[in-house]
Design a protein around this motif. Structure first.
Motif, PDB file in Angstrom:
ATOM      1  N   UNK A 120       1.028  -1.109  -0.021  1.00 41.98           N
ATOM      2  CA  UNK A 120      -0.008   0.053   0.054  1.00 41.98           C
ATOM      3  C   UNK A 120       0.928   1.280   0.041  1.00 41.98           C
ATOM      4  N   UNK A 121       2.083   1.225   0.702  1.00 40.83           N
ATOM      5  CA  UNK A 121       2.736   2.302   0.948  1.00 40.83           C
ATOM      6  C   UNK A 121       3.397   2.784  -0.388  1.00 40.83           C
ATOM      7  N   UNK A 122       3.840   1.611  -1.316  1.00 46.29           N
ATOM      8  CA  UNK A 122       4.497   1.756  -2.433  1.00 46.29           C
ATOM      9  C   UNK A 122       3.542   2.464  -3.564  1.00 46.29           C
ATOM     10  N   UNK A 123       2.346   2.441  -3.325  1.00 46.30           N
ATOM     11  CA  UNK A 123       1.492   3.026  -4.189  1.00 46.30           C
ATOM     12  C   UNK A 123       1.063   4.531  -3.829  1.00 46.30           C
ATOM     13  N   UNK A 124       1.695   4.766  -2.696  1.00 53.08           N
ATOM     14  CA  UNK A 124       1.373   6.218  -2.025  1.00 53.08           C
ATOM     15  C   UNK A 124       1.704   7.350  -3.365  1.00 53.08           C
ATOM     16  N   UNK A 125       0.980   8.298  -3.325  1.00 50.11           N
ATOM     17  CA  UNK A 125       1.197   9.497  -4.315  1.00 50.11           C
ATOM     18  C   UNK A 125       2.264  10.455  -3.825  1.00 50.11           C
ATOM     19  N   UNK A 206       0.851  18.809  -2.082  1.00 46.72           N
ATOM     20  CA  UNK A 206       1.028  17.305  -2.355  1.00 46.72           C
ATOM     21  C   UNK A 206       1.011  16.484  -1.220  1.00 46.72           C
ATOM     22  N   UNK A 207       1.928  16.860  -0.225  1.00 48.97           N
ATOM     23  CA  UNK A 207       2.169  15.823   0.710  1.00 48.97           C
ATOM     24  C   UNK A 207       0.616  15.827   1.699  1.00 48.97           C
ATOM     25  N   UNK A 208       0.101  16.948   1.818  1.00 52.85           N
ATOM     26  CA  UNK A 208      -1.155  16.767   2.339  1.00 52.85           C
ATOM     27  C   UNK A 208      -2.246  15.669   1.513  1.00 52.85           C
ATOM     28  N   UNK A 209      -2.184  15.824   0.180  1.00 51.33           N
ATOM     29  CA  UNK A 209      -2.809  14.684  -0.618  1.00 51.33           C
ATOM     30  C   UNK A 209      -2.447  13.360  -0.198  1.00 51.33           C
ATOM     31  N   UNK A 210      -1.098  13.244  -0.072  1.00 52.46           N
ATOM     32  CA  UNK A 210      -0.740  11.915   0.251  1.00 52.46           C
ATOM     33  C   UNK A 210      -1.168  11.323   1.666  1.00 52.46           C
ATOM     34  N   UNK A 211      -1.144  12.120   2.606  1.00 56.49           N
ATOM     35  CA  UNK A 211      -1.725  11.967   3.835  1.00 56.49           C
ATOM     36  C   UNK A 211      -3.210  11.671   3.877  1.00 56.49           C
ATOM     37  N   UNK A 212      -3.947  12.180   2.978  1.00 61.01           N
ATOM     38  CA  UNK A 212      -5.337  12.065   2.811  1.00 61.01           C
ATOM     39  C   UNK A 212      -5.607  10.590   2.261  1.00 61.01           C
ATOM     40  N   UNK A 213      -4.777  10.658   1.083  1.00 57.92           N
ATOM     41  CA  UNK A 213      -4.863   9.344   0.396  1.00 57.92           C
ATOM     42  C   UNK A 213      -4.748   7.940   1.216  1.00 57.92           C
ATOM     43  N   UNK A 214      -3.641   8.229   2.309  1.00 55.54           N
ATOM     44  CA  UNK A 214      -3.624   7.152   3.258  1.00 55.54           C
ATOM     45  C   UNK A 214      -4.535   6.948   4.496  1.00 55.54           C
ATOM     46  N   UNK A 216      -7.769   7.136   3.885  1.00 52.98           N
ATOM     47  CA  UNK A 216      -9.002   6.343   3.649  1.00 52.98           C
ATOM     48  C   UNK A 216      -8.395   5.015   3.653  1.00 52.98           C
ATOM     49  N   UNK A 217      -7.161   4.721   3.812  1.00 59.12           N
ATOM     50  CA  UNK A 217      -6.716   3.101   3.580  1.00 59.12           C
ATOM     51  C   UNK A 217      -6.517   2.622   5.194  1.00 59.12           C
ATOM     52  N   UNK A 218      -6.287   3.544   6.011  1.00 56.37           N
ATOM     53  CA  UNK A 218      -5.935   3.422   7.444  1.00 56.37           C
ATOM     54  C   UNK A 218      -6.453   4.310   8.232  1.00 56.37           C
ATOM     55  N   UNK A 220      -7.838   4.593  10.944  1.00 54.47           N
ATOM     56  CA  UNK A 220      -7.492   4.782  12.626  1.00 54.47           C
ATOM     57  C   UNK A 220      -6.204   5.476  12.666  1.00 54.47           C
ATOM     58  N   UNK A 221      -5.308   4.982  11.707  1.00 54.08           N
ATOM     59  CA  UNK A 221      -3.817   5.526  12.248  1.00 54.08           C
ATOM     60  C   UNK A 221      -3.464   6.964  11.622  1.00 54.08           C
ATOM     61  N   UNK A 222      -4.528   7.273  10.733  1.00 53.15           N
ATOM     62  CA  UNK A 222      -4.336   8.589  10.252  1.00 53.15           C
ATOM     63  C   UNK A 222      -5.652   9.551  10.798  1.00 53.15           C
ATOM     64  N   UNK A 223      -5.737  10.031  12.021  1.00 56.11           N
ATOM     65  CA  UNK A 223      -6.985  10.545  12.337  1.00 56.11           C
ATOM     66  C   UNK A 223      -7.131  12.091  12.053  1.00 56.11           C
ATOM     67  N   UNK A 224      -6.129  12.675  11.402  1.00 55.19           N
ATOM     68  CA  UNK A 224      -6.201  14.122  11.284  1.00 55.19           C
ATOM     69  C   UNK A 224      -6.587  14.404   9.786  1.00 55.19           C
ATOM     70  N   UNK A 225      -7.404  13.658   9.190  1.00 53.89           N
ATOM     71  CA  UNK A 225      -7.889  13.840   7.628  1.00 53.89           C
ATOM     72  C   UNK A 225      -8.621  15.291   7.348  1.00 53.89           C
ATOM     73  N   UNK A 226      -9.565  15.388   8.597  1.00 54.27           N
ATOM     74  CA  UNK A 226     -10.274  16.585   8.241  1.00 54.27           C
ATOM     75  C   UNK A 226      -9.425  17.914   8.708  1.00 54.27           C
TER      76      UNK A 226
END
Length: 334
Positions: A120-125, A206-214, A216-218, A220-226
């Motif tokens: 999954x991480x290897x597909x990250x934008x 671009x780094x924010x897009x990467x965080x948002x992309x991840x 949606x896949x995890x 629970x581990x990425x709580x700061x999407x909003x």
């Protein structure tokens, strides 16, 4: 048994072909001049698809990993799978260049990650040509692998990207709005920070897009999407304003403007631009000070004295001529 057709469809048959045309919709162009091209292209038949591009299935990677040495890296696993793959007709594998480069970043954390997580991480934008984007990605993967939680603001510690956004936002608040006529007065409305901050803003976006992309896949581990979405929207607004103020637009000639447009620009300057070039309401707050001594004048009743444009220009002229011996002091002539 009667065959299902578009006139007599069998909704329970998953093999029923969809041969009926779509009901259609609406389409338009951003510019009116492009409409004739769109109308000419719509009747054209769609080109046939000659091949499909597919990724290596996760199950294939898992099965192949069990057959290889435990010292085989994830990047090497991707290369082995690409070389050994037997593809169906008219298909081809996607290129692994992006994935193998990110796999090298993730590889040191392999003891903490499963094969599916590394995939999954290897597909990250991630923009791999931007060193700061790669550094943020490393922080993200490290926090996920070792802590199981990725705080957004912690990923930007030491990068200066959030501070750059705040600085540009404050700068834009001091600048007058753009003139009603494009190509007039833009040079004075574009301080250097507007131009030099654009690469940093793009990296942040671009780094924010990467965080948002991840997220949606995890989730629970990425709580700061909003929060990431909120900052991303701020960056988009600031980028639009910075690009609109770039000085590359050709200034209009006098013959192209005319008296009516010159009047509009004059009225715009009167309402929005102060004597020092910033927004007029901010310019009124400029503190009058002695440039030669670098001290504030004496304040009466706790109030700050403000300088008008005429007073400021007069003081600079007196200081200039005084230095060449033509003025002894104040407005007294030699």
């Amino acid at each position: 048994m009667q065959r299902a057709t578009t006139e007599n469809p069998d909704e329970n048959d998953p093999t029923t072909p969809d041969e009926s045309p779509a009901p259609g919709g609406s389409v338009t162009t951003l510019h009116k001049a492009d409409l004739p091209l769109l109308k000419a292209l719509l009747p054209q038949p769609l080109p046939p698809i000659t091949r499909a591009t597919i990724d290596i299935p996760s199950a294939t990677l898992s099965s192949l990993s069990a057959l290889l040495s435990t010292e085989t890296t994830f990047a090497e696993l991707l290369e082995h799978a690409s070389q050994l793959a037997v593809l169906p007709p008219k298909t081809t594998l996607t290129a692994n260049r992006h994935r193998t480069q990110l796999a090298d970043v993730v590889e040191p954390l392999r003891p903490y990650l499963t094969l599916a997580e590394m995939e999954t991480f290897s597909f990250a934008p991630v923009n791999q040509r931007d060193a700061r984007s790669v550094a943020i990605f490393e922080k993200v993967v490290n926090a996920y692998a070792k802590e199981g939680r990725v705080d957004l603001l912690d990923c930007y510690d030491g990068s200066g990207l959030i501070k750059s956004l705040e600085m540009v936002e404050m700068t834009l608040e001091t600048l007058p709005p753009l003139p009603p006529i494009e190509g007039i007065g833009r040079r004075l409305l574009t301080p250097p920070v507007i131009v030099t901050s654009i690469p940093s803003l793009e990296t942040l976006h671009k780094s924010l897009v990467m965080y948002i992309w991840l997220s949606f896949r995890y989730d629970v581990s990425f709580p700061d999407r909003h929060l990431a979405v909120e900052i991303k929207e701020r960056v988009e607004v600031v980028l639009d304003q910075c690009l609109a103020r770039l000085p590359g637009l050709r200034n209009k000639k006098t013959s192209e403007r005319g008296a009516e447009k010159d009047g509009q620009v004059k009225e715009w300057r009167r309402k929005n631009v102060g004597p020092t070039g910033v927004r007029r309401y901010i310019d009124y707050k400029a503190i009058k000070f002695d440039r030669k001594r670098g001290k504030l004048p004496e304040q009466q009743e706790g109030k700050i004295e403000y300088a008008s444009k005429g007073e400021d220009q007069g003081r600079r002229r007196r200081d200039m001529w005084k230095n060449v011996g033509m003025v002894r002091g104040g407005d007294e002539k030699a």
